[in-house]
Design a protein around this motif. Sequence first.
Motif, PDB file in Angstrom:
ATOM      1  N   HIS A 224      75.124  72.824 -32.452  1.00 19.53           N
ATOM      2  CA  HIS A 224      75.024  73.509 -31.097  1.00 19.53           C
ATOM      3  C   HIS A 224      74.612  75.031 -31.264  1.00 19.53           C
ATOM      4  N   GLY A 225      75.291  75.963 -30.386  1.00 15.27           N
ATOM      5  CA  GLY A 225      75.082  77.170 -30.616  1.00 15.27           C
ATOM      6  C   GLY A 225      74.919  77.855 -29.308  1.00 15.27           C
ATOM      7  N   THR A 244      73.098  78.572 -22.748  1.00 12.51           N
ATOM      8  CA  THR A 244      73.070  77.706 -24.050  1.00 12.51           C
ATOM      9  C   THR A 244      72.299  76.395 -23.529  1.00 12.51           C
ATOM     10  N   GLY A 246      73.681  73.753 -24.998  1.00 15.24           N
ATOM     11  CA  GLY A 246      74.684  72.687 -25.336  1.00 15.24           C
ATOM     12  C   GLY A 246      74.659  72.215 -26.694  1.00 15.24           C
ATOM     13  N   THR A 247      75.124  70.729 -26.826  1.00 15.59           N
ATOM     14  CA  THR A 247      75.133  70.280 -28.216  1.00 15.59           C
ATOM     15  C   THR A 247      74.102  69.252 -28.320  1.00 15.59           C
ATOM     16  N   ARG A 254      76.028  66.138 -19.327  1.00 14.84           N
ATOM     17  CA  ARG A 254      77.358  66.872 -19.892  1.00 14.84           C
ATOM     18  C   ARG A 254      77.034  68.331 -19.493  1.00 14.84           C
ATOM     19  N   GLY A 256      78.930  72.230 -20.739  1.00 13.01           N
ATOM     20  CA  GLY A 256      79.973  72.986 -21.753  1.00 13.01           C
ATOM     21  C   GLY A 256      80.664  73.758 -21.010  1.00 13.01           C
ATOM     22  N   ASP A 279      82.723  74.556 -29.768  1.00  6.71           N
ATOM     23  CA  ASP A 279      82.984  73.338 -29.018  1.00  6.71           C
ATOM     24  C   ASP A 279      83.406  73.373 -27.642  1.00  6.71           C
TER      25      ASP A 279
HETATM   26  N1  ASP Z   1      79.773  76.217 -26.168  1.00  8.03           N
HETATM   27  C1  ASP Z   1      78.499  75.676 -26.107  1.00  8.03           C
HETATM   28  C2  ASP Z   1      78.588  74.373 -25.288  1.00  8.03           C
HETATM   29  O1  ASP Z   1      79.453  73.516 -25.626  1.00  8.03           O
HETATM   30  C3  ASP Z   1      77.923  75.313 -27.433  1.00  8.03           C
HETATM   31  C4  ASP Z   1      78.262  76.268 -28.638  1.00  8.03           C
HETATM   32  O2  ASP Z   1      78.384  77.457 -28.082  1.00  8.03           O
HETATM   33  O3  ASP Z   1      77.934  76.106 -29.736  1.00  8.03           O
HETATM   34  O4  ASP Z   1      77.692  74.050 -24.817  1.00  8.03           O
END
Ligand code: ASP
Length: 358
Positions: A224-225, A244, A246-247, A254, A256, A279
């Motif tokens: 992720h990130g 983002t 996402g994951t 989905r 986030g 997360d």
């Molecule tokens: N918060 C982001 C998400 O869940 C992912 C992340 O920051 O690592 O989409």
Amino acid sequence: MKIFHPLNCFFAAVLFSAGAWALAQEHAKSASASNQQRSEDQPNMPAEDFGLVVHGGAGTIERSKMTPEREHEYRSGIERALAAGYEILKRGGSSLDATDAAVRALEDDPHFNAGKGAVFTNVGTNELDAAVMDGKTFKAGAVACLKHIKNPVSLARLVMEKSGHVMMDGEGAEAFAKENGIEIVDQKYFYTKERWDALEKVKAAEKRGGPGEKRFIISDQDRHGTVGAVALDQHGDLAAATSTGGTTNKRAGRVGDSPVIGAGTYANNATCAISATGDGEYFIRATVGHDISALMEYRGMSLKEAAQTVLDKVAKLGGTGGLIAIDRRGNIALPFNTSGMYRGYADPSGKFVIEIYK
Ligand code: ASP
């Protein structure tokens, strides 16, 4: 009629100097208290009275696994984002423009999971989420599940300013982008080999050992990130922006925490501006951004204390990650409960401080 007497004069002088002394003590006390609070909270207010913090995601980022070249690339990415936002703040521009510019720079950098370089869903697509919030007006804009928008943060801003809504997703959001001349790109634009390999690794691991297995197969960094920026401008206005991919291997559709106002993104001129990473499911349940602001507003907590309290709440639920925060006085906080978080801020002298590890 009062009669002048030298003794009266003497008492008056004594009383006056006692009062002045008490007043001076009071001043000294409150000055040292506020200095103490500031140094605890890492003030980053330059002489011009503005502040900027950015992040490029939190996760398992270990020094031992990082090459000097890669570290340099990540640092340069954070530096470019700081420079883009700082320039705007320095010449008196708004915190909204500064956070927008900083996040766009990170979206364009393939090293970070936002815009170019976003992670892949379980069906091999890239689906992007982003949000902005203006602490002065309480206006906010958010977008989710975008597949063709080069800079999702700019569309989030447009949603805030022109749509009459707060949140838009998918095709409807992209149609709105087209109508307003926002740059549209093919899905191919977001592709990077590294993120594609990460998806394949997760899928292979799932086949072997079920969904839990994926945590051990690729690093958090591949999983992720997110990128984000928070700023205080010279007018005293706060803003936050987050973007983002996402994951990795998330289900298509989905969403986030990043585009959820009050979770991954929040700003309130009376308290603070927040951008989170981690997360997402846990950050949504813990209403991270709004909780931090509420602890400051209703409990009188300092920024640092509120941010840590809420991150601890995320950890108790089982979530990992971090956040960046700035308050209306320019104090900053950058807590995280992972081994690293790409992060940077401008210190009071205008020097950029960039850090990765704990
Ligand atoms: N918060 C982001 C998400 O869940 C992912 C992340 O920051 O690592 O989409």
